[in-house]
Design an enzyme around this catalytic site. Structure first.
Site, PDB file in Angstrom:
ATOM      1  N   ARG A   1       0.844  -1.180   0.000  1.00 60.15           N
ATOM      2  CA  ARG A   1       0.000   0.000   0.000  1.00 60.15           C
ATOM      3  C   ARG A   1       0.888   1.243   0.000  1.00 60.15           C
ATOM      4  O   ARG A   1       2.038   1.194   0.400  1.00 60.15           O
ATOM      5  CB  ARG A   1      -0.891   0.016   1.249  1.00 60.15           C
ATOM      6  CG  ARG A   1      -2.038  -0.999   1.168  1.00 60.15           C
ATOM      7  CD  ARG A   1      -2.943  -0.903   2.369  1.00 60.15           C
ATOM      8  NE  ARG A   1      -2.329  -1.403   3.584  1.00 60.15           N
ATOM      9  CZ  ARG A   1      -1.771  -0.676   4.517  1.00 60.15           C
ATOM     10  NH1 ARG A   1      -1.750   0.652   4.415  1.00 60.15           N
ATOM     11  NH2 ARG A   1      -1.224  -1.232   5.583  1.00 60.15           N
TER      12      ARG A   1
ATOM     13  N   TYR B   1      -1.337  -3.365  -6.858  1.00 63.21           N
ATOM     14  CA  TYR B   1      -1.189  -4.066  -5.585  1.00 63.21           C
ATOM     15  C   TYR B   1      -2.531  -4.148  -4.840  1.00 63.21           C
ATOM     16  O   TYR B   1      -3.300  -3.185  -4.814  1.00 63.21           O
ATOM     17  CB  TYR B   1      -0.139  -3.358  -4.694  1.00 63.21           C
ATOM     18  CG  TYR B   1      -0.159  -3.957  -3.314  1.00 63.21           C
ATOM     19  CD1 TYR B   1       0.394  -5.217  -3.095  1.00 63.21           C
ATOM     20  CD2 TYR B   1      -0.821  -3.333  -2.262  1.00 63.21           C
ATOM     21  CE1 TYR B   1       0.313  -5.814  -1.851  1.00 63.21           C
ATOM     22  CE2 TYR B   1      -0.899  -3.915  -1.014  1.00 63.21           C
ATOM     23  CZ  TYR B   1      -0.333  -5.171  -0.819  1.00 63.21           C
ATOM     24  OH  TYR B   1      -0.437  -5.764   0.413  1.00 63.21           O
TER      25      TYR B   1
ATOM     26  N   LYS C   1      -9.584  -2.342   1.504  1.00 60.95           N
ATOM     27  CA  LYS C   1      -9.279  -1.209   2.386  1.00 60.95           C
ATOM     28  C   LYS C   1     -10.067   0.045   1.990  1.00 60.95           C
ATOM     29  O   LYS C   1     -10.535   0.792   2.833  1.00 60.95           O
ATOM     30  CB  LYS C   1      -7.781  -0.906   2.346  1.00 60.95           C
ATOM     31  CG  LYS C   1      -6.907  -2.090   2.702  1.00 60.95           C
ATOM     32  CD  LYS C   1      -7.188  -2.593   4.089  1.00 60.95           C
ATOM     33  CE  LYS C   1      -6.196  -3.670   4.496  1.00 60.95           C
ATOM     34  NZ  LYS C   1      -6.492  -4.192   5.837  1.00 60.95           N
TER      35      LYS C   1
ATOM     36  N   HIS D   1     -10.833  -2.528  11.444  1.00 57.05           N
ATOM     37  CA  HIS D   1      -9.734  -3.363  10.946  1.00 57.05           C
ATOM     38  C   HIS D   1      -9.540  -4.500  11.961  1.00 57.05           C
ATOM     39  O   HIS D   1      -8.579  -4.501  12.727  1.00 57.05           O
ATOM     40  CB  HIS D   1      -8.488  -2.483  10.841  1.00 57.05           C
ATOM     41  CG  HIS D   1      -7.343  -3.103  10.108  1.00 57.05           C
ATOM     42  ND1 HIS D   1      -6.035  -2.709  10.294  1.00 57.05           N
ATOM     43  CD2 HIS D   1      -7.289  -4.083   9.182  1.00 57.05           C
ATOM     44  CE1 HIS D   1      -5.232  -3.407   9.510  1.00 57.05           C
ATOM     45  NE2 HIS D   1      -5.975  -4.258   8.830  1.00 57.05           N
TER      46      HIS D   1
ATOM     47  N   SER E   1      -1.541  -3.979  10.500  1.00 54.11           N
ATOM     48  CA  SER E   1      -1.219  -4.839   9.364  1.00 54.11           C
ATOM     49  C   SER E   1       0.011  -5.690   9.670  1.00 54.11           C
ATOM     50  O   SER E   1       0.982  -5.211  10.262  1.00 54.11           O
ATOM     51  CB  SER E   1      -0.893  -3.978   8.148  1.00 54.11           C
ATOM     52  OG  SER E   1      -1.950  -3.091   7.905  1.00 54.11           O
TER      53      SER E   1
ATOM     54  N   CYS F   1       0.532  -8.081  11.721  1.00 55.34           N
ATOM     55  CA  CYS F   1       0.835  -8.392  13.128  1.00 55.34           C
ATOM     56  C   CYS F   1       0.135  -9.672  13.566  1.00 55.34           C
ATOM     57  O   CYS F   1      -0.089  -9.888  14.758  1.00 55.34           O
ATOM     58  CB  CYS F   1       0.431  -7.245  14.035  1.00 55.34           C
ATOM     59  SG  CYS F   1       1.596  -5.878  13.979  1.00 55.34           S
TER      60      CYS F   1
ATOM     61  N   ASP G   1      -9.572  -9.869   8.773  1.00 49.83           N
ATOM     62  CA  ASP G   1      -9.045  -8.520   8.528  1.00 49.83           C
ATOM     63  C   ASP G   1     -10.044  -7.392   8.802  1.00 49.83           C
ATOM     64  O   ASP G   1      -9.657  -6.347   9.268  1.00 49.83           O
ATOM     65  CB  ASP G   1      -8.537  -8.426   7.081  1.00 49.83           C
ATOM     66  CG  ASP G   1      -7.648  -7.217   6.833  1.00 49.83           C
ATOM     67  OD1 ASP G   1      -6.802  -6.924   7.695  1.00 49.83           O
ATOM     68  OD2 ASP G   1      -7.798  -6.568   5.786  1.00 49.83           O
TER      69      ASP G   1
ATOM     70  N   ARG H   1       1.810 -12.240  -0.887  1.00 50.50           N
ATOM     71  CA  ARG H   1       0.463 -12.563  -0.405  1.00 50.50           C
ATOM     72  C   ARG H   1      -0.096 -13.820  -1.047  1.00 50.50           C
ATOM     73  O   ARG H   1       0.298 -14.202  -2.147  1.00 50.50           O
ATOM     74  CB  ARG H   1      -0.488 -11.402  -0.757  1.00 50.50           C
ATOM     75  CG  ARG H   1      -0.103 -10.065  -0.157  1.00 50.50           C
ATOM     76  CD  ARG H   1      -0.555  -9.969   1.265  1.00 50.50           C
ATOM     77  NE  ARG H   1      -0.128  -8.734   1.907  1.00 50.50           N
ATOM     78  CZ  ARG H   1      -0.817  -8.134   2.883  1.00 50.50           C
ATOM     79  NH1 ARG H   1      -1.951  -8.637   3.314  1.00 50.50           N
ATOM     80  NH2 ARG H   1      -0.357  -7.053   3.452  1.00 50.50           N
TER      81      ARG H   1
HETATM   82  C1  OXD Z   1      -3.163  -4.673   5.388  1.00 50.28           C
HETATM   83  C2  OXD Z   1      -3.773  -5.841   4.714  1.00 50.28           C
HETATM   84  O1  OXD Z   1      -2.234  -4.069   4.842  1.00 50.28           O
HETATM   85  O2  OXD Z   1      -4.662  -6.442   5.323  1.00 50.28           O
HETATM   86  O3  OXD Z   1      -3.609  -4.350   6.501  1.00 50.28           O
HETATM   87  O4  OXD Z   1      -3.417  -6.141   3.576  1.00 50.28           O
HETATM   88 MN    MN Z   2      -5.307  -5.461   7.103  1.00 54.49          MN
END
Ligand code: OXD
Ligand code: MN
Length: 580
Positions: free
Chosen positions: A69, A197, A206, A226, A248, A250, A275, A364
């Site tokens: 991002r 991306y 998002k 989130h 993100s 984590c 998420d 990913r």
């Molecule tokens: C983030 C994702 O960046 O979930 O939080 O991809």
């Molecule tokens: Mn996320």
């Protein structure tokens, strides 16, 4: 085509502007998907992986400048700058629209314009919301098909309700100098140019489900967060659903599908979402939650048999891999997967550990949720699942205890607003720098955080049976830099304590910063974590917390007059208690 006049007119306007060669209305059918995949195999956008070991799996290599991002190019364009707040980059909506118009002009010449109607959330749920993404990327279409309820059913709902978010996306030339992710919350509109991306291009995720939805949620009285949603079933068959916000990369995906330690015979973990969580008060006064997504767009590195076997199982077939390495027998590979040795890195170059990892740190997998062994069919429940606890968690090496309970909803909002974390690879920029990430929403809140906290605080008037709020930290390190808590499946031990506490089976000791567990109430049987480590994980250092409180105060005061007084009042209470 469609019977919705607004949609029809918008598609006409966009095609006049972008001048595509073809227009394709996505139905979401298997046949359509097959054709898209075949087309991408021809152009090289997809690379076929080993179809014996990984049927239906493909690799996509993105442009090396387009792997995460781009928060520095992501804008909230509200008519008043203050409405976007210090937490967002802002651009005047007229200026933003003019800039985007220039970028989009003629950008789809020779390309196909795909119209993707999608529904965020179960197709028949009143909590769900629809959108339409226009894109010139078949990779986006294939991902949206896994990540959302995409195609004819979504279009039918849009035609029935007449409501949808407009999302316009083009990969453009993938030029970082010509890249912008613009949000127009007042128009329920997104425009994204120059990136393929996930977080920048799969607009349902998002851009819609967090930035635009958070704005909508404030107006309509709900919450777009989130957060993962996980169900914990005890041996008696009783399930508690927990919503958890973590920044993100984590470990939300790992926590959402954890496998309990061997000592937890009879316990089951159910994954509702990894998420995003949309919550609203139900008639019973509780918060009810849906996962607006239908798939996982998970971070691949670190996903292995010991950390997340359920994710590994989910991605064995019908998955898209982005920017991972490849083994000699053409299987996808990333650091932490297994002992195989990759031959090709994420850029398609021969793998050389001296040059860098095989998989990009933010590589990913995309896969339908239904592929996950711990998938909960409650992910399709029309009214969602009732939330028993909200958990906030940052990535903090020091200070923040393993778990604590907020003193009240208001104090819980302060705990969420004070969240801080070391940055990760999910966004372009430095990794490992501590930054405040309130409710893990710093990159995703579509409006001024001060108003967002006021919205959170308003829930005491909206719902009579709010869930208790907890704060956790899996990432404490000792003097030698080693993690003090094993994490992953063992986080179940903390979730069990949370549930026992909610049920009144175990107490907590009130302290200035919140309720602390008695170390002996956290089940450590089978762990080699000793008592001294447990005590250290649960210790409160008043002086260090006074310093932290001052930093929190400074951060909150940055929101000026709009900051609800209650936030400072809660912080003052903490500080007064710390001083006694
Ligand atoms: C983030 C994702 O960046 O979930 O939080 O991809
Ligand atoms: Mn996320």
């Amino acid at each position: 085509m469609t019977s919705n006049a607004i949609l029809k007119q918008w598609i006409n306007e966009v095609s006049e502007l972008t001048q595509p060669e073809n227009i394709h209305w996505c139905t979401g059918s298997d046949e359509e998907n097959r054709q898209l995949i075949d087309g991408m195999l021809e152009t090289g956008e997809f690379i076929e992986l080993n179809q014996q070991t990984n049927p239906g799996c493909y690799l996509h290599r993105s442009d090396p400048s387009d792997v995460a991002r781009v928060e520095h190019l992501t804008f909230i364009c509200t008519s008043k700058k203050e409405d976007a707040g210090p937490n967002n980059l802002w651009m005047d909506p007229d200026e933003a629209k003019a800039r985007m118009r220039d970028l989009f002009e003629g950008c789809m010449q020779g390309r196909t314009l795909y119209v993707i109607p999608y529904c965020m959330g179960p197709i028949d749920s009143p909590l769900s919301r629809c959108g339409v993404e226009i894109t010139d990327s078949p990779y986006v279409v294939a991902n949206m098909r896994l990540m959302t309820r995409m195609g004819s059913d979504a279009l039918a709902r849009i035609e029935r309700e007449g409501m949808f978010i407009k999302g316009l996306h083009s990969i453009g030339e993938l030029d970082p100098e010509r890249r912008f992710i613009m949000h127009f919350p007042e128009d329920l509109m997104i425009q994204s140019f120059g990136s393929g991306y996930g977080g920048n291009a799969l607009l349902g995720k998002k851009c819609h489900a967090l930035r635009i939805a958070s704005y909508q949620a404030r107006t309509e009285g709900w919450l777009a967060e989130h957060m993962l949603i996980v169900g914990i079933e005890n041996p008696q068959g009783e399930t508690h659903y927990i919503a958890g916000a973590f920044p993100s990369a984590c470990g939300k995906t790992n926590l959402a599908m954890l496998i309990p330690p061997a000592e937890y015979e009879g316990w089951k973990v159910w994954t509702v979402g990894d998420d995003i969580c949309w919550m609203q008060p139900g008639e019973d006064g509780r918060l009810w939650a849906i996962n607006p997504e239908a798939g996982f767009f998970g971070v691949a590195p670190g996903t292995g048999a010991s950390t997340n076997p359920n994710a590994l199982e989910s991605v064995k077939s019908n998955s898209i891999f982005t920017n991972v390495g490849v083994t000699a027998d053409n299987q996808p590979w990333w650091e932490g997967k297994d002992d195989d040795v990759p031959v090709t890195d994420w850029r398609g170059k021969p793998y050389d550990p001296e040059v860098g990892p095989a998989a990009h740190p933010n590589s990913r997998f995309t896969v339908s949720m239904k592929k996950c062994p711990s998938y909960s069919d409650k992910a399709e429940a029309k009214f969602g699942v009732p939330i028993s606890a909200i958990v906030f968690g940052g990535r903090r090496e020091r200070l923040v205890p393993l778990v604590m309970k907020s003193k009240s909803w208001e104090h819980g909002v302060l705990l969420g607003a004070s969240m801080a974390s070391e940055t990760t690879a999910a966004n372009i920029g430095a990794v490992g720098v501590v930054r405040r990430d309130p409710m893990a929403m710093k990159p995703f809140c579509g409006y001024n955080f001060a108003d967002y906290w006021a919205h959170w605080l308003s829930f005491t008037d909206r719902a009579s049976n709010l869930p208790p709020i907890f704060h956790v930290n899996w990432f404490r390190k000792d003097g030698e830099g080693k993690f003090m808590w094993p994490g992953f499946g063992d986080n179940m031990r903390v979730l069990e304590w949370i549930i026992s506490h909610i049920k009144g089976e175990v107490d907590s000791t009130p302290t200035a910063i919140g309720g602390m567990p008695n170390a002996s109430d956290i089940n450590t049987s089978g762990l080699d974590t000793d008592d001294a480590t447990m005590n250290a994980l649960l210790e409160v250092d008043p002086q260090a917390w006074l310093d932290e409180s001052e930093q929190i105060r400074e951060y909150l005061e940055g929101y000026g007059d709009r900051l609800p007084d209650q936030m400072i009042a809660e912080l003052d209470k903490v500080v007064a208690d710390l001083k006694t």
